[in-house]
Design a protein around this motif. Sequence first.
Motif, PDB file in Angstrom:
ATOM      1  N   GLU A   1       0.829  -1.207   0.000  1.00 18.94           N
ATOM      2  CA  GLU A   1       0.000   0.000   0.000  1.00 18.94           C
ATOM      3  C   GLU A   1       0.863   1.256   0.000  1.00 18.94           C
ATOM      4  O   GLU A   1       0.567   2.231  -0.705  1.00 18.94           O
ATOM      5  CB  GLU A   1      -0.921  -0.001   1.222  1.00 18.94           C
ATOM      6  CG  GLU A   1      -2.053  -1.006   1.147  1.00 18.94           C
ATOM      7  CD  GLU A   1      -2.953  -0.961   2.375  1.00 18.94           C
ATOM      8  OE1 GLU A   1      -3.993  -1.631   2.375  1.00 18.94           O
ATOM      9  OE2 GLU A   1      -2.607  -0.252   3.338  1.00 18.94           O
ATOM     10  N   GLU A   2       1.964   1.251   0.774  1.00 18.65           N
ATOM     11  CA  GLU A   2       2.858   2.409   0.817  1.00 18.65           C
ATOM     12  C   GLU A   2       3.537   2.633  -0.531  1.00 18.65           C
ATOM     13  O   GLU A   2       3.669   3.765  -1.011  1.00 18.65           O
ATOM     14  CB  GLU A   2       3.910   2.194   1.908  1.00 18.65           C
ATOM     15  CG  GLU A   2       4.936   3.328   2.036  1.00 18.65           C
ATOM     16  CD  GLU A   2       4.291   4.639   2.437  1.00 18.65           C
ATOM     17  OE1 GLU A   2       3.149   4.627   2.916  1.00 18.65           O
ATOM     18  OE2 GLU A   2       4.935   5.681   2.256  1.00 18.65           O
ATOM     19  N   ARG A   3       3.949   1.489  -1.156  1.00 13.77           N
ATOM     20  CA  ARG A   3       4.581   1.591  -2.471  1.00 13.77           C
ATOM     21  C   ARG A   3       3.608   2.160  -3.502  1.00 13.77           C
ATOM     22  O   ARG A   3       3.957   3.053  -4.289  1.00 13.77           O
ATOM     23  CB  ARG A   3       5.073   0.220  -2.931  1.00 13.77           C
ATOM     24  CG  ARG A   3       5.843   0.246  -4.255  1.00 13.77           C
ATOM     25  CD  ARG A   3       6.293  -1.149  -4.646  1.00 13.77           C
ATOM     26  NE  ARG A   3       5.145  -1.991  -4.949  1.00 13.77           N
ATOM     27  CZ  ARG A   3       4.492  -1.959  -6.112  1.00 13.77           C
ATOM     28  NH1 ARG A   3       4.874  -1.134  -7.065  1.00 13.77           N
ATOM     29  NH2 ARG A   3       3.465  -2.765  -6.339  1.00 13.77           N
ATOM     30  N   LEU A   4       2.370   1.677  -3.498  1.00  9.89           N
ATOM     31  CA  LEU A   4       1.363   2.176  -4.448  1.00  9.89           C
ATOM     32  C   LEU A   4       1.059   3.651  -4.200  1.00  9.89           C
ATOM     33  O   LEU A   4       0.875   4.428  -5.132  1.00  9.89           O
ATOM     34  CB  LEU A   4       0.082   1.341  -4.340  1.00  9.89           C
ATOM     35  CG  LEU A   4       0.196  -0.107  -4.827  1.00  9.89           C
ATOM     36  CD1 LEU A   4      -1.094  -0.868  -4.545  1.00  9.89           C
ATOM     37  CD2 LEU A   4       0.535  -0.163  -6.316  1.00  9.89           C
ATOM     38  N   ARG A   5       0.993   4.047  -2.905  1.00  4.61           N
ATOM     39  CA  ARG A   5       0.743   5.446  -2.585  1.00  4.61           C
ATOM     40  C   ARG A   5       1.880   6.326  -3.094  1.00  4.61           C
ATOM     41  O   ARG A   5       1.648   7.401  -3.692  1.00  4.61           O
ATOM     42  CB  ARG A   5       0.582   5.608  -1.074  1.00  4.61           C
ATOM     43  CG  ARG A   5       0.194   7.034  -0.638  1.00  4.61           C
ATOM     44  CD  ARG A   5       0.211   7.142   0.868  1.00  4.61           C
ATOM     45  NE  ARG A   5       1.548   6.958   1.409  1.00  4.61           N
ATOM     46  CZ  ARG A   5       2.486   7.900   1.392  1.00  4.61           C
ATOM     47  NH1 ARG A   5       2.236   9.091   0.850  1.00  4.61           N
ATOM     48  NH2 ARG A   5       3.683   7.674   1.899  1.00  4.61           N
ATOM     49  N   GLN A   6       3.126   5.890  -2.892  1.00  6.58           N
ATOM     50  CA  GLN A   6       4.275   6.669  -3.364  1.00  6.58           C
ATOM     51  C   GLN A   6       4.293   6.762  -4.887  1.00  6.58           C
ATOM     52  O   GLN A   6       4.605   7.817  -5.452  1.00  6.58           O
ATOM     53  CB  GLN A   6       5.581   6.039  -2.864  1.00  6.58           C
ATOM     54  CG  GLN A   6       5.774   6.176  -1.348  1.00  6.58           C
ATOM     55  CD  GLN A   6       7.044   5.508  -0.874  1.00  6.58           C
ATOM     56  OE1 GLN A   6       7.756   4.880  -1.672  1.00  6.58           O
ATOM     57  NE2 GLN A   6       7.342   5.636   0.419  1.00  6.58           N
ATOM     58  N   GLU A   7       3.943   5.656  -5.566  1.00  8.61           N
ATOM     59  CA  GLU A   7       3.885   5.678  -7.032  1.00  8.61           C
ATOM     60  C   GLU A   7       2.812   6.645  -7.519  1.00  8.61           C
ATOM     61  O   GLU A   7       3.001   7.371  -8.498  1.00  8.61           O
ATOM     62  CB  GLU A   7       3.603   4.277  -7.573  1.00  8.61           C
ATOM     63  CG  GLU A   7       4.787   3.336  -7.450  1.00  8.61           C
ATOM     64  CD  GLU A   7       4.477   1.947  -7.998  1.00  8.61           C
ATOM     65  OE1 GLU A   7       5.402   1.132  -8.091  1.00  8.61           O
ATOM     66  OE2 GLU A   7       3.304   1.684  -8.343  1.00  8.61           O
ATOM     67  N   GLU A   8       1.645   6.663  -6.848  1.00  7.65           N
ATOM     68  CA  GLU A   8       0.563   7.579  -7.236  1.00  7.65           C
ATOM     69  C   GLU A   8       0.990   9.029  -7.024  1.00  7.65           C
ATOM     70  O   GLU A   8       0.731   9.898  -7.870  1.00  7.65           O
ATOM     71  CB  GLU A   8      -0.686   7.269  -6.414  1.00  7.65           C
ATOM     72  CG  GLU A   8      -1.885   8.151  -6.738  1.00  7.65           C
ATOM     73  CD  GLU A   8      -2.411   7.936  -8.138  1.00  7.65           C
ATOM     74  OE1 GLU A   8      -3.182   8.783  -8.599  1.00  7.65           O
ATOM     75  OE2 GLU A   8      -2.038   6.935  -8.787  1.00  7.65           O
ATOM     76  N   GLU A   9       1.678   9.298  -5.880  1.00  6.63           N
ATOM     77  CA  GLU A   9       2.161  10.660  -5.635  1.00  6.63           C
ATOM     78  C   GLU A   9       3.183  11.081  -6.698  1.00  6.63           C
ATOM     79  O   GLU A   9       3.164  12.221  -7.183  1.00  6.63           O
ATOM     80  CB  GLU A   9       2.803  10.735  -4.245  1.00  6.63           C
ATOM     81  CG  GLU A   9       1.799  10.648  -3.099  1.00  6.63           C
ATOM     82  CD  GLU A   9       2.490  10.702  -1.748  1.00  6.63           C
ATOM     83  OE1 GLU A   9       1.781  10.815  -0.731  1.00  6.63           O
ATOM     84  OE2 GLU A   9       3.742  10.646  -1.702  1.00  6.63           O
ATOM     85  N   GLU A  10       4.098  10.157  -7.076  1.00  6.91           N
ATOM     86  CA  GLU A  10       5.088  10.466  -8.104  1.00  6.91           C
ATOM     87  C   GLU A  10       4.422  10.735  -9.449  1.00  6.91           C
ATOM     88  O   GLU A  10       4.807  11.656 -10.187  1.00  6.91           O
ATOM     89  CB  GLU A  10       6.063   9.290  -8.232  1.00  6.91           C
ATOM     90  CG  GLU A  10       7.163   9.467  -9.287  1.00  6.91           C
ATOM     91  CD  GLU A  10       8.089  10.615  -8.924  1.00  6.91           C
ATOM     92  OE1 GLU A  10       8.056  11.102  -7.803  1.00  6.91           O
ATOM     93  OE2 GLU A  10       8.868  11.035  -9.819  1.00  6.91           O
ATOM     94  N   ARG A  11       3.378   9.916  -9.779  1.00  5.91           N
ATOM     95  CA  ARG A  11       2.656  10.103 -11.043  1.00  5.91           C
ATOM     96  C   ARG A  11       1.980  11.472 -11.066  1.00  5.91           C
ATOM     97  O   ARG A  11       2.047  12.204 -12.073  1.00  5.91           O
ATOM     98  CB  ARG A  11       1.612   8.999 -11.223  1.00  5.91           C
ATOM     99  CG  ARG A  11       0.851   9.076 -12.541  1.00  5.91           C
ATOM    100  CD  ARG A  11      -0.202   7.996 -12.636  1.00  5.91           C
ATOM    101  NE  ARG A  11      -1.265   8.223 -11.646  1.00  5.91           N
ATOM    102  CZ  ARG A  11      -2.267   9.096 -11.813  1.00  5.91           C
ATOM    103  NH1 ARG A  11      -2.333   9.843 -12.886  1.00  5.91           N
ATOM    104  NH2 ARG A  11      -3.203   9.236 -10.886  1.00  5.91           N
ATOM    105  N   LEU A  12       1.313  11.840  -9.979  1.00 10.92           N
ATOM    106  CA  LEU A  12       0.635  13.135  -9.912  1.00 10.92           C
ATOM    107  C   LEU A  12       1.642  14.287 -10.014  1.00 10.92           C
ATOM    108  O   LEU A  12       1.382  15.305 -10.672  1.00 10.92           O
ATOM    109  CB  LEU A  12      -0.174  13.248  -8.622  1.00 10.92           C
ATOM    110  CG  LEU A  12      -1.374  12.290  -8.506  1.00 10.92           C
ATOM    111  CD1 LEU A  12      -2.020  12.402  -7.140  1.00 10.92           C
ATOM    112  CD2 LEU A  12      -2.397  12.569  -9.602  1.00 10.92           C
ATOM    113  N   ARG A  13       2.816  14.111  -9.366  1.00 14.52           N
ATOM    114  CA  ARG A  13       3.846  15.165  -9.435  1.00 14.52           C
ATOM    115  C   ARG A  13       4.370  15.333 -10.861  1.00 14.52           C
ATOM    116  O   ARG A  13       4.512  16.460 -11.365  1.00 14.52           O
ATOM    117  CB  ARG A  13       5.012  14.812  -8.504  1.00 14.52           C
ATOM    118  CG  ARG A  13       6.088  15.899  -8.435  1.00 14.52           C
ATOM    119  CD  ARG A  13       7.249  15.439  -7.584  1.00 14.52           C
ATOM    120  NE  ARG A  13       7.953  14.319  -8.170  1.00 14.52           N
ATOM    121  CZ  ARG A  13       8.828  14.433  -9.169  1.00 14.52           C
ATOM    122  NH1 ARG A  13       9.108  15.626  -9.666  1.00 14.52           N
ATOM    123  NH2 ARG A  13       9.449  13.367  -9.651  1.00 14.52           N
TER     124      ARG A  13
END
Length: 228
Positions: free
Chosen positions: A183-195
């Motif tokens: 879940e943490e990895r997916l959250r970080q990937e989503e934040e990176e994608r949005l950035r």
Amino acid sequence: EAEEKARLEAEEKARLEAEEKARLEAEEAERLRLEEEEKARLEAEEKARLEAEEAERLRLEEEEKARLEAEEKARLEAEEAERLRQEEEERLRLEAEEKARLEAEEKARLEAEEAERLRLEEEEKARLEAEEKARLEAEEKARLEAEETERLRLEEEEKARLAALEKAKLEADEAERARLEEEERLRQEEEERLRLEAEEKARLEAEEKARLEAEEAERLRLEEELNV
């Protein structure tokens, strides 16, 4: 008397001849004066006619010059208008092509992100299924071992139960830890994608603004040159 008469006649004849000569000279002088006046009048009329013709020629030349200048000005203005129209058409065509390219890139990016999301979901589903299978196999193995060791149940029952509970707890802890990490990895990937999306959007907006400012500056320069 005869001599006197002859003298008087000679004097009279000389006087008449002198008067006739004077009259003829006066008539000749008058004729010459009239001829000079007529000649001067004709020369003045001819000069006036020539001056009028020259003035008319100059007026017609000026009118023709003004007409040609007006036609040339109209032709240049029409050519400039046509050039500006073609430039505007070219600008609109390039803008349309750029818009289509950006839309295609955005569509491709979204499709790639969707494919990546589906792939991650499939991997997560496969992982959970593998964990579930492993858990069921472990439970099945434990059940078979429990049946096999029924003879030792009384002696080993408490020991086996505690061991099974500890093992289940550890496996549950491990599964929970793995889930939280995922879940943490997916959250970080989503934040990176949005950035990255925000940075790309800001870059495209800055490029578009710079291009529009350059076009406006070029248009103002062309208008200034045209005015000059």
